[in-house]
Write a protein that holds these residues in place. Structure first.
Motif, PDB file in Angstrom:
ATOM      1  N   ARG A   1       7.716  -0.365   6.832  1.00 53.72           N
ATOM      2  CA  ARG A   1       8.030   0.639   5.814  1.00 53.72           C
ATOM      3  C   ARG A   1       7.467   0.213   4.454  1.00 53.72           C
ATOM      4  O   ARG A   1       6.945   1.023   3.689  1.00 53.72           O
ATOM      5  N   LEU A   2       7.562  -1.103   4.194  1.00 52.71           N
ATOM      6  CA  LEU A   2       7.102  -1.645   2.920  1.00 52.71           C
ATOM      7  C   LEU A   2       5.598  -1.416   2.733  1.00 52.71           C
ATOM      8  O   LEU A   2       5.110  -1.254   1.620  1.00 52.71           O
ATOM      9  N   LYS A   3       4.889  -1.373   3.878  1.00 53.97           N
ATOM     10  CA  LYS A   3       3.443  -1.171   3.822  1.00 53.97           C
ATOM     11  C   LYS A   3       3.079   0.146   3.145  1.00 53.97           C
ATOM     12  O   LYS A   3       2.042   0.261   2.512  1.00 53.97           O
ATOM     13  N   ILE A   4       3.962   1.136   3.299  1.00 53.13           N
ATOM     14  CA  ILE A   4       3.617   2.445   2.745  1.00 53.13           C
ATOM     15  C   ILE A   4       4.392   2.762   1.471  1.00 53.13           C
ATOM     16  O   ILE A   4       4.210   3.800   0.862  1.00 53.13           O
ATOM     17  N   GLU A   5       5.271   1.844   1.066  1.00 55.48           N
ATOM     18  CA  GLU A   5       6.099   2.110  -0.110  1.00 55.48           C
ATOM     19  C   GLU A   5       5.278   1.930  -1.395  1.00 55.48           C
ATOM     20  O   GLU A   5       4.489   1.013  -1.520  1.00 55.48           O
ATOM     21  N   GLU A   6       5.505   2.789  -2.340  1.00 56.27           N
ATOM     22  CA  GLU A   6       4.821   2.604  -3.620  1.00 56.27           C
ATOM     23  C   GLU A   6       5.802   2.532  -4.767  1.00 56.27           C
ATOM     24  O   GLU A   6       5.951   1.523  -5.433  1.00 56.27           O
ATOM     25  N   LYS A   7       6.569   3.659  -4.923  1.00 57.87           N
ATOM     26  CA  LYS A   7       7.420   3.795  -6.098  1.00 57.87           C
ATOM     27  C   LYS A   7       8.445   2.657  -6.204  1.00 57.87           C
ATOM     28  O   LYS A   7       8.637   2.064  -7.256  1.00 57.87           O
ATOM     29  N   ARG A   8       9.117   2.364  -5.084  1.00 58.58           N
ATOM     30  CA  ARG A   8      10.200   1.372  -5.117  1.00 58.58           C
ATOM     31  C   ARG A   8       9.782   0.016  -4.531  1.00 58.58           C
ATOM     32  O   ARG A   8      10.610  -0.725  -4.033  1.00 58.58           O
ATOM     33  N   PHE A   9       8.505  -0.254  -4.557  1.00 56.50           N
ATOM     34  CA  PHE A   9       8.031  -1.474  -3.898  1.00 56.50           C
ATOM     35  C   PHE A   9       8.761  -2.730  -4.378  1.00 56.50           C
ATOM     36  O   PHE A   9       9.200  -3.575  -3.605  1.00 56.50           O
ATOM     37  N   ASP A  10       8.926  -2.831  -5.710  1.00 60.92           N
ATOM     38  CA  ASP A  10       9.567  -4.031  -6.259  1.00 60.92           C
ATOM     39  C   ASP A  10      11.003  -4.184  -5.762  1.00 60.92           C
ATOM     40  O   ASP A  10      11.465  -5.284  -5.476  1.00 60.92           O
ATOM     41  N   ASP A  11      11.714  -3.055  -5.675  1.00 56.78           N
ATOM     42  CA  ASP A  11      13.096  -3.115  -5.187  1.00 56.78           C
ATOM     43  C   ASP A  11      13.139  -3.563  -3.732  1.00 56.78           C
ATOM     44  O   ASP A  11      13.954  -4.393  -3.337  1.00 56.78           O
TER      45      ASP A  11
END
Ligand code: ADP
Length: 634
Positions: free
Chosen positions: A587-597
């Motif tokens: 899921r993290l691979k496609i995350e952008e907005k909340r990546f840091d969280d």
């Protein structure tokens, strides 16, 4: 005997713990009441030993009477029983300290553990030792009259108590040195007023005492027992350890242990040998069946007594045993040391070094023998003293391998807290191609057992030792290998299962790692200073991530332990390893907005899973809630 009191009687209160001890003892040991005599004779014998030792430097202490003995007498009319010795005696201050307080470290703490449940407490008292106060089991009043060797005859001291809250003390005249204890028996104890009965108790419990135990001879005359003027010796009056092994019964060994060990219970095992050669000495060493209550106190006594040619030299001879064997009790009797040997001399003595090394080997041999031939006893030993023995891995370089062989540890083989796995067992169960002994350290059993670091090991059926004692960190940092198999932490360094993985697996892992290079780089940038590196791992099957320490860094459990003990620990950054197959990572691979969280939560949960503490738990909770809400609204 009569004494002139000089009208200086004072009444004092017992230390609170003494009162508690008295009550407990009278109730819980009643069914075993005869032991009071053993305890009082044992003290009298110690007092004689002390006098003989002090007299080595100052013969005038003998006051022209160097035949040390213990006299037992009884008076049917007065209903009293008396135990008298011509040993070292006590001064007024010593009486107040010795018979009014308990001078053992950790006493208060011990008493705070008492529950009020008589059965349980009676058990605990065995660990504490009973001693002088056991006289109150049978006596409603005890009167002690004593004079220290070398003091003038008007420096006698009388101590008197009914075992309530107080004792009285006064100065009296006492012509002979030493101590006399008169027991005024309780109602119903009259069977003790019999020469036959007393003799049988002495033979049963105190036969091994070195000093002669004397009683007036008795004979039947005109249908009644008559006491004669002549004395007779009731015990063998010969040092037990100097006798031939095959002439000593089990019971004699056990009773002797109770005397030297100041213990109330039977020993677990013992070893008795005469060592000849460069150093000649006799060793009679015991392993108690229960740890004494003060084993963890810094100044707890070491239990081996040193004798030189049967003359007592000192108690608590810590030079005779290494620290990690401080549970051993017994006697070492040297034929070679000088009689005037002091603690300072012992410290530097090569002879003592040889004796210590011999005794250490002997005890290790005894333990090996138990481990092999009497598992039940060994398990008991391990439960009581395993943690102390473990200290030896770091302390005793020469015997490290032997001690390592004696370790019993928990492991994923049983997945229970029982410490039953030996390193030898582990090696027997090693998988084909496995060349390392794997372990994990954690501060609780559950943290170890459920650690994400174990996932791949569980999947492949590779056993991992679960180490959760504080001292285990010390053990593994001092034990690099056992029988040529390196000990390796599963939470440290890159995972290299060597031959336990096939080539295809290795290739695939490499490919996956390459594919995820962008992602690991991005997480690393996001976490910044919190991590040393982020990398893909295949040690995880169920968890998304875990933390590992770099090969040469201190592992996190040890660092936390040091910190909690107020010590400095190097702050090395962990490596975050991620599971490439886990949905959260995908899921993290496609995350952008909340990546840091996401990255932050991944790191924090890995830290929590290994028993770590979050720097900023509130922010973690906030992020988790935020992400949960987002997921549910999608
Ligand atoms: P322990 O013997 O385990 O130290 P006790 O309560 O039996 O405990 O005795 C306390 C102390 O009183 C002893 O350590 C010793 O110093 C002293 N004591 C007891 N009995 C005698 C005695 N007969 N002669 C000299 N000192 C004694």
């Amino acid at each position: 005997m009569s004494y002139t009191a000089t009208n200086n009687r004072e009444t004092m209160g017992f230390q609170a713990e003494v009162k508690q001890l008295l009550q407990l003892m009278i109730h819980s040991l009643y069914s075993n009441r005869e032991i009071f005599l053993r305890e009082l004779i044992s003290n009298a014998a110690d007092a004689s030993d002390k006098l003989r030792f002090e007299a080595l430097h100052n013969a005038s202490l003998f006051e022209n009477d160097s035949e040390l003995n213990i006299r037992i007498s009884y008076d049917k009319e007065a209903r009293t029983l008396s135990i008298a010795d011509n040993g070292i005696g006590m001064s007024r201050d010593e009486v107040i300290n010795n018979l009014g307080t308990i001078a053992k470290s950790g006493t208060r703490e011990f008493f705070s553990r008492l529950s009020g449940d008589q059965q349980k407490d009676a058990n605990l008292i065995g660990q504490f030792g009973v001693g002088f106060y056991s006289g109150f089991i049978v006596a409603e009043k005890m009167v002690v009259t004593t004079r220290r060797a070398g003091e003038k005859s008007d420096q006698g001291v009388r101590w008197e108590s009914d075992g309530g809250g107080e004792f009285a003390i006064e100065m009296v005249d006492k012509a002979t040195r030493g101590t006399e204890i008169v027991l005024h028996l309780r109602e119903g104890q009259d069977d003790l007023l019999s020469g036959q009965k007393i003799r049988s108790i002495i033979r049963k419990y105190s036969d091994h005492i070195v000093q002669p135990i004397l009683m007036k001879k008795e004979e039947w005359k005109d249908g009644a027992q008559q006491m004669l003027e002549e004395d007779e010796t009731i015990n063998q009056a010969f040092a037990l350890w100097a006798r031939a092994k095959n002439e000593i019964t089990e019971d004699e060994y056990k009773e002797f242990y109770k005397h030297v060990g100041h213990d109330y219970q039977d020993p677990l095992a013992w070893t008795h040998a005469r060592v000849e050669g460069k150093q000649e000495y006799t060793q009679l060493l015991y392993i108690p069946s229960r740890a004494p209550f003060d084993m963890w106190e810094r100044d707890a006594i070491h239990g081996v007594k040193l004798y030189v040619r049967r003359v007592f030299i000192m108690d608590d001879a810590e030079q005779l045993m290494p620290r990690y064997m401080r549970f051993v009790r017994g006697v070492v009797d040297s034929s070679d040391l000088p009689l005037n040997v002091s603690r300072e001399i012992l410290q530097e003595s090569k002879d003592i070094e040889a004796i210590r090394s011999g005794c250490t080997k002997k005890v290790l041999g005894l333990l090996e023998d138990l481990a092999k031939n009497d598992q039940e006893k060994y398990t008991k030993f391990w439960g009581e003293f395993g943690r102390v023995l473990k200290e030896g891995i770091g302390e005793d370089f020469t015997n490290k391998d032997k001690i390592a062989g004696l370790l019993r540890l928990a492991s994923t083989h049983t997945d229970t807290t029982d410490e039953t796995v030996s390193l030898d067992d582990y090696i027997v169960r090693m998988k084909e191609g496995q060349d390392k002994i794997y372990y994990i350290t954690a501060d609780s059993f559950n943290a170890a057992k459920n650690s994400p670091h174990l996932e791949v090991f569980r999947k492949k059926g590779i056993e991992v030792l679960l180490l959760t004692d504080r001292v285990d960190e010390w053990v593994v940092s001092n034990l690099a290998e056992f029988k040529d198999k390196p000990l390796v932490s599963v939470a440290k360094g890159g995972l290299n299962l060597g031959k336990l993985e096939d080539e295809a697996e290795k290739k695939e892992n490499e490919n996956v790692a390459n594919e995820l290079k962008d992602l690991t780089g991005k997480i690393s940038a996001s976490l910044g200073e919190r991590v040393k590196e982020v990398r893909v791992t295949h040690r995880l099957t169920d968890s998304p991530a875990c933390l590992v320490a770099d090969e040469h860094d201190m592992n996190a459990n040890l660092a936390r332990m040091l910190k909690s003990a107020g010590q400095k620990a190097p702050t090395s950054k962990p490596i975050l390893e991620i599971n490439p197959k886990h949905p959260v990572v995908l899921r993290l691979k496609i995350e952008e907005k909340r990546f840091d969280d996401w990255a932050s939560v991944l790191f924090d949960q890995a830290l929590l899973a290994e028993g770590g503490q979050l720097d900023d738990p509130a922010s973690f909770v906030k992020r988790v809630n935020l992400l949960m809400l987002e997921m549910s609204s999608n």
